[in-house]
Design a protein around this motif. Structure first.
Motif, short mmCIF file in Angstrom:
data_model
loop_
_atom_site.label_atom_id
_atom_site.label_comp_id
_atom_site.label_asym_id
_atom_site.label_seq_id
_atom_site.Cartn_x
_atom_site.Cartn_y
_atom_site.Cartn_z
N THR A 294 0.07 -6.16 5.17
CA THR A 294 -0.06 -7.23 4.66
C THR A 294 -1.37 -7.62 4.17
OG1 THR A 294 1.75 -8.10 6.26
CG2 THR A 294 0.16 -9.76 5.44
N PHE A 295 -1.71 -7.76 2.96
CA PHE A 295 -3.02 -7.75 2.36
C PHE A 295 -2.64 -8.29 0.65
CE2 PHE A 295 -1.66 -3.57 2.01
CZ PHE A 295 -1.51 -3.15 0.65
N ASP A 296 -4.01 -8.82 0.46
CA ASP A 296 -4.25 -9.33 -0.95
C ASP A 296 -4.53 -8.18 -1.80
OD1 ASP A 296 -3.14 -11.91 -0.31
OD2 ASP A 296 -5.15 -12.44 0.01
N ASP A 297 -5.44 -7.56 -1.47
CA ASP A 297 -6.00 -6.42 -2.16
C ASP A 297 -6.51 -5.41 -1.25
OD1 ASP A 297 -8.45 -7.49 -1.52
OD2 ASP A 297 -8.31 -8.59 -3.51
N LEU A 298 -7.09 -4.36 -1.48
CA LEU A 298 -7.76 -3.45 -0.65
C LEU A 298 -9.05 -4.08 0.19
CD1 LEU A 298 -7.83 0.08 -2.56
CD2 LEU A 298 -6.28 -0.78 -0.45
N ALA B 275 -1.40 6.74 1.69
CA ALA B 275 -0.71 5.50 2.16
C ALA B 275 -0.69 4.26 1.24
CB ALA B 275 -0.79 5.12 3.54
N TYR B 276 -1.78 3.84 0.63
CA TYR B 276 -2.04 2.80 -0.05
C TYR B 276 -2.08 2.86 -1.57
CZ TYR B 276 -2.88 0.59 4.33
OH TYR B 276 -2.63 0.22 5.63
N TYR B 277 -2.17 4.05 -2.31
CA TYR B 277 -2.28 4.21 -3.49
C TYR B 277 -1.03 3.64 -4.26
CZ TYR B 277 -2.76 6.57 -8.23
OH TYR B 277 -2.96 6.52 -9.46
N SER C 34 -2.25 -4.43 -5.21
CA SER C 34 -1.63 -5.54 -5.32
C SER C 34 -1.24 -6.26 -4.13
CB SER C 34 -0.73 -5.88 -6.65
OG SER C 34 0.54 -4.97 -5.96
N PRO C 35 -1.13 -7.55 -4.02
CA PRO C 35 -0.70 -8.21 -2.75
C PRO C 35 0.49 -7.71 -2.38
CG PRO C 35 -1.13 -9.78 -4.42
CD PRO C 35 -1.29 -8.64 -5.22
N ARG D 195 11.22 -3.53 5.08
CA ARG D 195 11.01 -3.42 3.86
C ARG D 195 9.45 -3.85 3.13
NH1 ARG D 195 16.67 -4.90 3.82
NH2 ARG D 195 17.71 -3.14 2.68
N LEU D 196 8.97 -3.42 2.23
CA LEU D 196 7.67 -3.74 1.76
C LEU D 196 7.87 -4.55 0.56
CD1 LEU D 196 5.79 -0.70 2.32
CD2 LEU D 196 5.58 -2.57 3.60
N ILE D 197 7.31 -5.77 0.46
CA ILE D 197 7.16 -6.77 -0.75
C ILE D 197 6.11 -6.42 -1.25
CG2 ILE D 197 7.52 -9.27 -1.40
CD1 ILE D 197 8.60 -9.40 1.74
N ASN D 198 5.97 -5.86 -2.64
CA ASN D 198 5.05 -5.49 -3.41
C ASN D 198 5.63 -5.42 -4.96
OD1 ASN D 198 3.74 -3.30 -4.88
ND2 ASN D 198 1.84 -4.13 -3.59
N ASP D 199 4.96 -5.75 -5.83
CA ASP D 199 5.26 -5.82 -7.42
C ASP D 199 5.80 -4.12 -7.53
OD1 ASP D 199 5.11 -8.39 -7.53
OD2 ASP D 199 3.10 -8.22 -8.55
#
Lengths: 150, 160
Positions: free
Chosen positions: A47-51, A84-86, A91-92, A108-112
């Motif tokens: 859960t994050f907005d950006d890195l 893991a994050y690439y 993005s949020p 589930r992951l909510i990400n664009d």
């Protein structure tokens, strides 16, 4: 009933009541810890907005994860970020927990950049209020019966 | 004046009784969570399904009809057959067994074993709901477990 018997009965009941309340509270706490620690770890991780935001919040895991696990999952090395994050393209991101039974978190992951139908699994073990084992997977080639469990 | 008064004793007794009942519920809940944290013995129907599917001369159609409640679209059954034939992991004849990696109620993670008895990857995940009678699988989700991190030794690009 004599006064002595009444007094013994009174203090006996007070003692029993105290025992129920204190032990019940401890049990409830332990139960909640077991059930929610995995969800908490997954939520902090994804859960994050950006890195930058992720880096700020990620330190919370240090108190939850066992030391060796923290070394493995820490963001100190670029490898964890890349592996893991690439996929999140900076993005949020947030987490939709489907279930957590105290051993396995399904989410589930909510990400664009992540298809919302993708299902992820985190197997974990808790010992002494710390997560001592953590394995993260994505379910691939998912098929189901009538509606599926997830 | 007598102490404690009768109404005090009655109130205390009733309170203790109510808290005692709540305590028992807490205890039962805790035991259930504790049990869930240990390896859960899987229902016979799930283990029999896997045992029969892994057998060398398995008739998938027949086995699935025996253990899985058919759904309206046969594609679900077909996709389970395709997935559980293990052909997407190994040739079916190379699978000699399975090893449970993680299990809880309605959930099973297992590794298929190759001819040498070694686990093969990716792991397989099978989440299921049984019928009320517990003799058949009413619904399920089935898939392979690809490690989240590309650096994980079990990670295989071919599964993406």
């Amino acid at each position: 009933m004599s006064n002595k018997v009444r007094t013994v009965l009174f203090w006996g009941l007070v003692g029993l009541l105290t025992f129920f309340i204190v032990t019940g509270f401890c049990l409830r706490n332990m139960q909640m810890t077991y059930q929610s620690l995995g969800s908490h770890v997954v939520t902090v991780m994804y859960t994050f907005d950006d890195l930058e935001d992720l880096n700020r919040k990620y330190g919370r895991l240090e108190t939850i994860l066992d030391e060796s696990l923290w070394n493995e999952f820490s963001l100190a090395s670029d490898s964890r970020i890349i592996s893991a994050y690439y996929r999140f393209q900076n993005s949020p991101t947030s987490v939709d927990i489907i279930s957590d039974d105290g051993k396995v978190v399904v989410y589930r992951l909510i990400n664009d950049y992540v298809d919302p139908s993708r299902v992820f699994i985190c197997d974990y073990e808790v010992f002494d209020n710390k997560v001592v084992s953590l394995r993260e997977y994505e379910v691939k080639g998912l098929c189901w019966g009538t509606e599926g469990v997830w | 004046m007598e102490f404690p008064r009768t109404w005090m004793l009655i109130l205390l007794a009733v309170t203790t009784l109510v808290v005692g009942v709540l305590f028992v519920f807490s205890l039962v809940g805790f035991q259930q969570v504790n049990a869930a944290r240990g390896q859960v013995k899987q229902p016979a129907v799930v283990l029999s399904l896997l045992d029969e599917l892994i057998a060398e001369d398995a008739d998938y159609e027949e086995i699935l009809e025996k253990y899985v409640v058919p759904n309206e679209s046969t594609s679900g059954l077909g996709s389970m057959r395709d997935s559980l034939s293990f052909s997407y992991i190994l040739d079916a004849e190379e699978v000699t067994g399975y090893e449970v990696i993680q299990s809880s109620e309605g959930y099973l993670e297992f590794a298929l074993l190759d001819e040498a008895g070694e686990p093969t990857y990716p792991l397989v995940v099978f989440a299921y709901v049984l019928t009320d009678a517990g003799d058949k699988i009413a619904d399920y989700s089935l898939g392979r477990l690809q490690p989240f991190s590309r650096l994980h030794p079990e990670y295989g690009e071919e599964w993406n």
